[in-house]
Design an enzyme around this catalytic site. Structure first.
Site, PDB file in Angstrom:
ATOM      1  N   HIS A 206      -4.280  -3.263  -2.365  1.00 56.47           N
ATOM      2  CA  HIS A 206      -5.007  -2.523  -1.285  1.00 56.47           C
ATOM      3  C   HIS A 206      -5.711  -2.636  -0.733  1.00 56.47           C
ATOM      4  O   HIS A 206      -6.257  -2.367   0.906  1.00 56.47           O
ATOM      5  CB  HIS A 206      -3.725  -0.493  -1.457  1.00 56.47           C
ATOM      6  CG  HIS A 206      -5.510  -0.113  -1.951  1.00 56.47           C
ATOM      7  ND1 HIS A 206      -5.634  -0.710  -3.426  1.00 56.47           N
ATOM      8  CD2 HIS A 206      -6.388   0.484  -1.656  1.00 56.47           C
ATOM      9  CE1 HIS A 206      -7.039  -0.162  -3.865  1.00 56.47           C
ATOM     10  NE2 HIS A 206      -7.208   0.810  -3.097  1.00 56.47           N
TER      11      HIS A 206
HETATM   12  C1  UD1 Z   1      -8.976   4.489   0.071  1.00 57.96           C
HETATM   13  C2  UD1 Z   1     -10.305   4.237   0.256  1.00 57.96           C
HETATM   14  C3  UD1 Z   1     -10.217   3.516  -0.978  1.00 57.96           C
HETATM   15  C4  UD1 Z   1      -9.238   3.728  -2.216  1.00 57.96           C
HETATM   16  C5  UD1 Z   1      -8.028   4.329  -1.496  1.00 57.96           C
HETATM   17  C6  UD1 Z   1      -7.055   4.045  -2.514  1.00 57.96           C
HETATM   18  C7  UD1 Z   1     -11.741   4.500   1.996  1.00 57.96           C
HETATM   19  C8  UD1 Z   1     -12.563   4.062   2.726  1.00 57.96           C
HETATM   20  N1  UD1 Z   1     -10.637   3.345   2.050  1.00 57.96           N
HETATM   21  O1  UD1 Z   1      -8.410   3.374   0.741  1.00 57.96           O
HETATM   22  O2  UD1 Z   1     -11.247   3.138  -1.470  1.00 57.96           O
HETATM   23  O3  UD1 Z   1      -9.103   2.528  -2.985  1.00 57.96           O
HETATM   24  O4  UD1 Z   1      -7.893   4.842  -0.530  1.00 57.96           O
HETATM   25  O5  UD1 Z   1      -5.472   4.900  -2.259  1.00 57.96           O
HETATM   26  O6  UD1 Z   1     -11.376   5.507   2.052  1.00 57.96           O
HETATM   27  N2  UD1 Z   1      -1.533   6.172   4.589  1.00 57.96           N
HETATM   28  C9  UD1 Z   1      -0.243   6.481   4.801  1.00 57.96           C
HETATM   29  N3  UD1 Z   1       0.113   8.065   4.234  1.00 57.96           N
HETATM   30  C10 UD1 Z   1      -1.213   7.812   3.649  1.00 57.96           C
HETATM   31  C11 UD1 Z   1      -2.658   7.971   3.769  1.00 57.96           C
HETATM   32  C12 UD1 Z   1      -2.607   6.387   3.694  1.00 57.96           C
HETATM   33  O7  UD1 Z   1       0.772   5.713   4.789  1.00 57.96           O
HETATM   34  O8  UD1 Z   1      -1.493   9.354   2.919  1.00 57.96           O
HETATM   35  C13 UD1 Z   1      -1.604   4.323   5.386  1.00 57.96           C
HETATM   36  C14 UD1 Z   1      -1.796   4.794   6.957  1.00 57.96           C
HETATM   37  O9  UD1 Z   1      -1.278   3.355   7.181  1.00 57.96           O
HETATM   38  C15 UD1 Z   1      -3.346   4.824   6.905  1.00 57.96           C
HETATM   39  C16 UD1 Z   1      -4.202   3.790   5.653  1.00 57.96           C
HETATM   40  O10 UD1 Z   1      -2.979   3.874   4.770  1.00 57.96           O
HETATM   41  O11 UD1 Z   1      -4.031   4.159   8.092  1.00 57.96           O
HETATM   42  C17 UD1 Z   1      -5.081   3.419   4.605  1.00 57.96           C
HETATM   43  O12 UD1 Z   1      -4.729   4.550   4.744  1.00 57.96           O
HETATM   44  P1  UD1 Z   1      -6.816   5.320   4.761  1.00 57.96           P
HETATM   45  O13 UD1 Z   1      -7.248   6.665   3.583  1.00 57.96           O
HETATM   46  O14 UD1 Z   1      -7.506   4.694   5.420  1.00 57.96           O
HETATM   47  O15 UD1 Z   1      -7.508   3.946   3.721  1.00 57.96           O
HETATM   48  P2  UD1 Z   1      -6.864   3.321   1.970  1.00 57.96           P
HETATM   49  O16 UD1 Z   1      -6.284   2.253   2.409  1.00 57.96           O
HETATM   50  O17 UD1 Z   1      -5.851   4.157   1.414  1.00 57.96           O
END
Ligand code: UD1
Length: 375
Positions: A218
């Site tokens: 991811h």
């Molecule tokens: C975040 C953390 C990363 C961790 C990861 C574990 C930061 C900078 N990154 O990354 O260190 O390893 O979590 O998962 O804080 N989304 C959903 N549902 C959710 C959450 C996210 O669909 O419940 C999707 C959304 O489209 C979002 C994307 O995932 O834009 C990324 O989510 P985000 O919280 O920005 O970062 P992660 O890639 O999950």
């Protein structure tokens, strides 16, 4: 924002605001919050920023880890880094001013960790950081920025491995703020290992023990670039000829696969099993029974080291060097040939054996809580 009625409670206990936001935070806070709840001297308050909000990225972990509902939920959700961090900061400032905690405790390196540390330090509320000092020395990773900034304002820095202590000392952090306590994520692993063995996930996915490779992927540097994704998928195509690949897919990765129209290519082979993100217990069960892991996660490098399962890390570096020096981890970057070569090494039984790093013994949360009480 949702806040349970806890503002009026005035006690002589130390009020600690435990802050979580994203999936890898939950297994780190669970053992600490549990011990604090049992303590007569601490009043813990659990706050969830809502950085992760999907049932499968959040709620299932609270259930699996037997955590209470957060008393405060900010409901921030997704956004750009500035947007997400800024929104969390604005909401957290209100909460901290109202609640007046004696200490805030943050874990790991996600945007919620950074936002909370900045808000608290500007309000002169002491900050405890669990999993301090880890460094990949790669500032293109958002987590590296989060780690550096959080550690620079933290007052108590709890370290998982020796490199963490060295990194903090070389950044000028005073020795009396640094505490080598071990790895709190391993507390959760050891606590729930037995329960995870009752999971039905192997039967549900029709898998035999040690008959599959388990994949997680991811990191933006891997999944947001079509070239990197292509390199990794090419390796998977070779590996799945020899062993099943099980891939619980993160929402970010799913989005990219859809955008890049890679779905058809992935689904072609019956040996490639793609599933939704899994809860803590199901994933732990899958990990313990896997032949090996292929990952770009941070925590999985540590969990596999404790389980003695080989781990191939598809990143250029690691902030957790003890998993390579002592553990079962190997770093291969996004190099297709290296990913294949290390996988085949494992399949032929010539992969290295590891040892468990010092203090990864299941008692880290206890050491942390004792140190907070002594401070
Ligand atoms: C975040 C953390 C990363 C961790 C990861 C574990 C930061 C900078 N990154 O990354 O260190 O390893 O979590 O998962 O804080 N989304 C959903 N549902 C959710 C959450 C996210 O669909 O419940 C999707 C959304 O489209 C979002 C994307 O995932 O834009 C990324 O989510 P985000 O919280 O920005 O970062 P992660 O890639 O999950």
């Amino acid at each position: 924002m949702f806040i349970m009625n806890l503002m009026e409670t005035k006690t002589n206990k130390i009020k600690v605001l435990n802050i979580v936001g994203a999936r890898p935070n939950f297994m780190k806070i669970a053992p600490i919050h549990r011990l604090m709840q049992a303590s007569k001297k601490i009043e813990p308050v659990l706050l969830h920023t809502g950085q992760h909000y999907d049932q499968k990225m959040s709620k299932v972990f609270f259930d699996d880890l037997e955590m209470p509902e957060p008393q405060i939920y900010l409901g921030i959700g997704s956004g750009s880094h500035a947007e997400q961090t800024g929104k969390i900061m604005m909401e957290l400032e209100k909460v901290m001013l109202e609640l007046q905690p004696d200490l805030i405790l943050v874990v790991g390196d996600v945007n919620s960790t950074l936002a909370a540390s900045l808000v608290a330090s500007k309000l002169h509320i002491p900050v405890a950081h669990v999993e301090a000092g880890l460094r990949s020395f790669d500032r293109s990773m958002p987590e590296e920025i989060n780690r550096i900034v959080t550690d620079s304002v933290a007052d108590m820095l709890f370290v998982t491995e020796e490199s963490g202590e060295q990194n903090l000392l070389s950044e000028g952090v005073s020795k009396d703020k640094i505490f080598f306590v071990g790895n709190v994520m391993i507390d959760s692993l050891l606590h729930f290992q037995k329960k995870a063995r009752n999971s039905k996930i192997l039967q549900q996915l029709n898998l035999e023990r040690r008959s599959y490779a388990l994949v997680t992927l991811h990191r933006p540097s891997n999944v947001d670039s079509p070239e990197s994704m292509a390199k990794i998928l090419r390796a998977f195509e070779k590996i799945e000829k020899k062993i099943k690949i099980v891939f619980p897919i993160h929402p970010r990765t799913k989005k990219m696969i859809e955008q890049l129209d890679l779905g058809k290519r992935i689904n072609l082979n019956q040996n490639f099993i793609m599933v939704d993100p899994l809860g803590y217990l199901d994933f732990l069960c899958l990990m313990e029974n896997a032949t090996f892991l292929l990952t770009d996660s941070g925590g999985i490098q540590e969990e596999t080291t404790v389980l003695g399962i080989p781990c191939i890390t598809m990143r250029e570096n690691t902030e957790r060097p003890v998993t390579v020096d002592k553990g079962t981890n190997v770093i291969v970057g996004m190099d297709t040939e290296k990913i294949i070569a290390e996988s085949f090494k494992i399949l032929s039984g010539t992969f290295k054996k590891g040892q468990i790093p010092p203090l990864w013994d299941g008692n880290t949360a206890e050491r942390i809580v004792d140190l907070i009480l002594d401070s």
